[in-house]
Design a protein around this motif. Structure first.
Motif, PDB file in Angstrom:
ATOM      1  N   GLN A 245      -4.458  -3.228  13.416  1.00  0.00           N
ATOM      2  CA  GLN A 245      -5.610  -2.995  12.558  1.00  0.00           C
ATOM      3  C   GLN A 245      -6.601  -1.937  13.125  1.00  0.00           C
ATOM      4  N   LEU A 246      -6.386  -1.557  14.225  1.00  0.00           N
ATOM      5  CA  LEU A 246      -7.214  -0.252  14.515  1.00  0.00           C
ATOM      6  C   LEU A 246      -6.705   0.830  14.295  1.00  0.00           C
ATOM      7  N   MET A 247      -5.690   1.219  13.851  1.00  0.00           N
ATOM      8  CA  MET A 247      -4.948   2.449  13.569  1.00  0.00           C
ATOM      9  C   MET A 247      -5.429   3.001  12.386  1.00  0.00           C
ATOM     10  N   PRO A 248      -5.568   2.073  11.244  1.00  0.00           N
ATOM     11  CA  PRO A 248      -6.200   2.726   9.893  1.00  0.00           C
ATOM     12  C   PRO A 248      -7.746   3.134  10.107  1.00  0.00           C
ATOM     13  N   GLY A 249      -8.551   2.517  11.168  1.00  0.00           N
ATOM     14  CA  GLY A 249      -9.800   2.918  11.518  1.00  0.00           C
ATOM     15  C   GLY A 249      -9.637   4.534  12.111  1.00  0.00           C
ATOM     16  N   THR A 250      -8.743   4.594  13.054  1.00  0.00           N
ATOM     17  CA  THR A 250      -8.494   5.854  13.559  1.00  0.00           C
ATOM     18  C   THR A 250      -8.243   6.922  12.891  1.00  0.00           C
ATOM     19  N   ALA A 251      -7.332   6.529  11.689  1.00  0.00           N
ATOM     20  CA  ALA A 251      -7.087   7.602  10.830  1.00  0.00           C
ATOM     21  C   ALA A 251      -8.239   7.787   9.997  1.00  0.00           C
ATOM     22  N   VAL A 384       3.472  -2.818  14.028  1.00  0.00           N
ATOM     23  CA  VAL A 384       2.841  -1.811  14.601  1.00  0.00           C
ATOM     24  C   VAL A 384       3.453  -0.140  14.215  1.00  0.00           C
ATOM     25  N   CYS A 385       4.771  -0.404  14.324  1.00  0.00           N
ATOM     26  CA  CYS A 385       5.480   0.841  13.868  1.00  0.00           C
ATOM     27  C   CYS A 385       5.526   1.107  12.365  1.00  0.00           C
ATOM     28  N   ILE A 386       5.314   0.294  11.568  1.00  0.00           N
ATOM     29  CA  ILE A 386       5.057   0.771  10.198  1.00  0.00           C
ATOM     30  C   ILE A 386       3.626   1.173  10.028  1.00  0.00           C
ATOM     31  N   SER A 387       2.683   0.625  10.506  1.00  0.00           N
ATOM     32  CA  SER A 387       1.395   1.206  10.537  1.00  0.00           C
ATOM     33  C   SER A 387       1.149   2.597  11.243  1.00  0.00           C
ATOM     34  N   THR A 388       1.898   2.779  12.216  1.00  0.00           N
ATOM     35  CA  THR A 388       1.866   4.028  13.085  1.00  0.00           C
ATOM     36  C   THR A 388       2.480   5.236  12.241  1.00  0.00           C
ATOM     37  N   LEU A 389       3.539   4.680  11.540  1.00  0.00           N
ATOM     38  CA  LEU A 389       4.331   5.907  10.897  1.00  0.00           C
ATOM     39  C   LEU A 389       3.764   6.033   9.379  1.00  0.00           C
ATOM     40  N   ARG A 390       3.041   5.187   8.820  1.00  0.00           N
ATOM     41  CA  ARG A 390       2.233   5.324   7.456  1.00  0.00           C
ATOM     42  C   ARG A 390       1.113   6.080   7.730  1.00  0.00           C
ATOM     43  N   LEU A 391       0.365   6.108   9.117  1.00  0.00           N
ATOM     44  CA  LEU A 391      -0.790   6.873   8.991  1.00  0.00           C
ATOM     45  C   LEU A 391      -0.664   8.166   9.556  1.00  0.00           C
ATOM     46  N   PHE A 392       0.202   8.350  10.799  1.00  0.00           N
ATOM     47  CA  PHE A 392       0.368   9.510  11.528  1.00  0.00           C
ATOM     48  C   PHE A 392       1.335  10.357  11.035  1.00  0.00           C
ATOM     49  N   LEU A 396      -1.840  11.158   7.294  1.00  0.00           N
ATOM     50  CA  LEU A 396      -2.622  12.263   7.744  1.00  0.00           C
ATOM     51  C   LEU A 396      -2.076  13.688   7.666  1.00  0.00           C
ATOM     52  N   PRO A 397      -0.861  13.733   7.827  1.00  0.00           N
ATOM     53  CA  PRO A 397      -0.053  15.205   7.721  1.00  0.00           C
ATOM     54  C   PRO A 397      -0.187  15.570   6.203  1.00  0.00           C
ATOM     55  N   ALA A 398       0.011  14.562   5.207  1.00  0.00           N
ATOM     56  CA  ALA A 398      -0.045  15.073   3.791  1.00  0.00           C
ATOM     57  C   ALA A 398      -1.480  15.376   3.478  1.00  0.00           C
ATOM     58  N   LEU A 399      -2.484  14.697   4.083  1.00  0.00           N
ATOM     59  CA  LEU A 399      -3.956  15.112   3.706  1.00  0.00           C
ATOM     60  C   LEU A 399      -4.246  16.483   4.061  1.00  0.00           C
ATOM     61  N   ILE A 413      -3.946  14.816  -3.706  1.00  0.00           N
ATOM     62  CA  ILE A 413      -2.427  14.790  -3.896  1.00  0.00           C
ATOM     63  C   ILE A 413      -1.606  14.274  -2.734  1.00  0.00           C
ATOM     64  N   GLY A 414      -2.364  14.820  -1.541  1.00  0.00           N
ATOM     65  CA  GLY A 414      -1.792  14.595  -0.170  1.00  0.00           C
ATOM     66  C   GLY A 414      -1.839  12.900  -0.035  1.00  0.00           C
ATOM     67  N   VAL A 415      -2.772  12.179  -0.363  1.00  0.00           N
ATOM     68  CA  VAL A 415      -3.095  11.037  -0.426  1.00  0.00           C
ATOM     69  C   VAL A 415      -1.853  10.189  -1.065  1.00  0.00           C
ATOM     70  N   LEU A 416      -1.545  10.658  -2.383  1.00  0.00           N
ATOM     71  CA  LEU A 416      -0.763  10.110  -3.169  1.00  0.00           C
ATOM     72  C   LEU A 416       0.637  10.239  -2.571  1.00  0.00           C
ATOM     73  N   ILE A 417       0.981  11.300  -2.048  1.00  0.00           N
ATOM     74  CA  ILE A 417       2.391  11.513  -1.497  1.00  0.00           C
ATOM     75  C   ILE A 417       2.544  10.927  -0.230  1.00  0.00           C
ATOM     76  N   GLY A 418       1.584  10.701   0.775  1.00  0.00           N
ATOM     77  CA  GLY A 418       1.689   9.999   1.941  1.00  0.00           C
ATOM     78  C   GLY A 418       1.740   8.595   1.726  1.00  0.00           C
ATOM     79  N   ASN A 419       0.962   7.914   0.848  1.00  0.00           N
ATOM     80  CA  ASN A 419       1.037   6.460   0.604  1.00  0.00           C
ATOM     81  C   ASN A 419       2.507   6.067  -0.135  1.00  0.00           C
ATOM     82  N   ILE A 420       2.911   7.080  -0.956  1.00  0.00           N
ATOM     83  CA  ILE A 420       4.335   6.696  -1.665  1.00  0.00           C
ATOM     84  C   ILE A 420       5.281   6.740  -0.306  1.00  0.00           C
TER      85      ILE A 420
END
Length: 441
Positions: A245-251, A384-392, A396-399, A413-420
């Motif tokens: 839960q903390l990782m989304p806040g950090t991102a 935790v691994c899913i959250s970490t990979l999603r965000l970092f 974030l790199p796509a953004l 567009i980076g948000v779009l690509i990153g989330n997909i």
């Protein structure tokens, strides 16, 4: 819900029966946050931008309280399942005391470090007067919100989901009614929104704690329970969930810092877009609360095939629903953006946001579901691994790449690509983890 009940009903019907009680409360909660932003946008671009700098820090605070809430629900339910209601109610007392103390310490640290934090986030000097007036009442409301949340967790752990859902509706409606009174009538401006939340949370907490104390679900007596082992159980249960839960806040902190480089109007549009996102994924949030107990019971009865069937139903529903919501935002952006934006520049940014970002909510919803399901399947580190990979790795790199190549439109567009990319990755990690559970079937 008993396993026989799941066997007698279709999985879609069972999932619906578990989800709808929490849906109304979650909708009300997201509605008041959106209404908050609408009222604040009437004050101008600067107050709305100042609100935007609290969002990532608020996510961090909420991450801590959700982690502790998950621990309380698990431990209290376990004690009740072992036919030990006395231990359950004393665990509830320790959870409330521990959670409130941790939340208070974090709120105090944020207040003491507010100027360095604002500087690190990229807040301009012209926004500091707004944040200075707003942050103390906002942090007070955040602490009271945590106090109320722990009461809701205790109620859910004791099998009552209707009372927490009802109180979420009551506090949200009260907040919405008080917003114009404090913001405009009392002329408190941005701080008025926080004062409205303080009154609403105090009201909700008073009712909730009166009810759970009356039902003997909560007691404060350290002599009745070994404090050390109880705190260790709370930490061991809450730590992985809290980390997720903390990782989304950090991102969000990093994303806010990136958006701040484009100016106050960009932050204002990002704030409004974030509120639209929360409102859009409200059913996904309800599903993340409904799925775990069902998955846990099916896992306990060795029905892994039905676990996967249940997850498939939820995933297909989320994808279909979120595509419809995305199409609605895209089609309606021509009149929603002008209605919400305080100035022309913010309107342009918000129009671009509503064109690119909402279509990624389907993949984001899948990712959220997979985190919830993996926790329920006893694979917290995979969550935790899913959250970490999603965000970092994805988000974030796509953004950053998008913003570097094409400014704010590129960032969206980076948000779009990153989330997909994150949604696809989360699904694959869940399937891989489920295969590892098959030998235990």
């Amino acid at each position: 819900m008993q396993n026989k009940y799941l066997a007698d009903q279709s999985l879609p019907r069972a999932l619906f029966s578990m989800t709808w009680p929490m849906l109304f409360g979650t909708v009300a909660l997201m509605s008041f946050q959106l209404v908050d932003s609408i009222f604040i946008s009437m004050l101008g671009m600067q107050p709305l931008a100042a609100l935007g700098f609290t969002l990532p820090l608020h996510q961090l605070l909420i991450g801590v309280q959700i982690g502790i809430g998950i621990a309380s629900t698990a431990l209290i339910s376990r004690a009740l399942g072992a036919d030990n209601p006395e231990r359950a109610k004393y665990l509830g007392g320790i959870v409330v005391l521990t959670g409130c103390c941790v939340s208070f310490i974090l709120c105090t640290l944020i207040w003491l470090l507010r100027l360095p934090l604002l500087s690190a986030l990229g807040a301009s000097a012209e926004l500091l007067p707004y944040t200075e007036n707003y942050w103390l009442p906002w942090l007070t409301s955040a602490w009271l919100g945590a106090f109320l949340y722990f009461a809701n967790s205790i109620s859910r752990a004791n099998g009552d989901t209707k009372l927490p859902g009802l109180m979420m509706v009551v506090t949200s409606v009260l907040n919405m009614l008080l917003d114009p009174l404090f913001i405009f009538t009392f002329d408190l401006g941005l701080a008025g929104a926080a004062y409205a939340t303080i009154v609403a949370c105090l009201t909700g907490a008073t009712i909730m704690y009166w009810r759970i104390l009356k039902r003997h679900w909560l007691a404060f007596d350290p002599s009745k329970l070994a404090i050390g082992p109880a705190l260790r159980d709370i930490f061991q249960t809450s730590a992985p969930a809290m980390l997720s839960q903390l990782m989304p806040g950090t991102a969000a902190l990093m994303a806010t810092r990136l958006v701040a480089g484009f100016g106050g109007s960009a932050i204002a549009a990002w704030t409004l877009g974030s509120r639209l996102e929360l409102f859009s994924i409200v059913i996904v949030l309800s599903l993340t609360m409904a799925l775990p107990p069902m998955v846990g019971r099916l896992l306990g009865s060795k029905q892994l095939e039905r676990v996967h069937s249940l997850v498939l139903i939820a995933v297909r529903f989320v994808i279909g629903l979120q595509v419809v919501i995305a199409l609605f935002w895209m089609a309606s952006r021509w009149w929603i953006a002008p209605a919400l934006a305080p100035n022309q520049a913010t309107e342009v940014y918000l129009m671009s946001y509503m064109l690119w970002v909402p279509i990624s909510y389907a993949a984001l919803g899948v990712c959220m579901l997979m985190v919830s399901v993996c926790n329920a399947l006893g694979m917290p580190m995979r969550a935790v691994c899913i959250s970490t990979l999603r965000l970092f790795v994805c988000y974030l790199p796509a953004l950053w790449i998008g913003a570097s190549l094409a400014g704010m439109s590129g960032l969206y567009i980076g948000v779009l690509i990153g989330n997909i990319a994150a949604g696809i990755l989360a699904w694959q990690l869940y399937r891989h983890g489920l295969r590892h559970l098959q030998p235990a079937k």
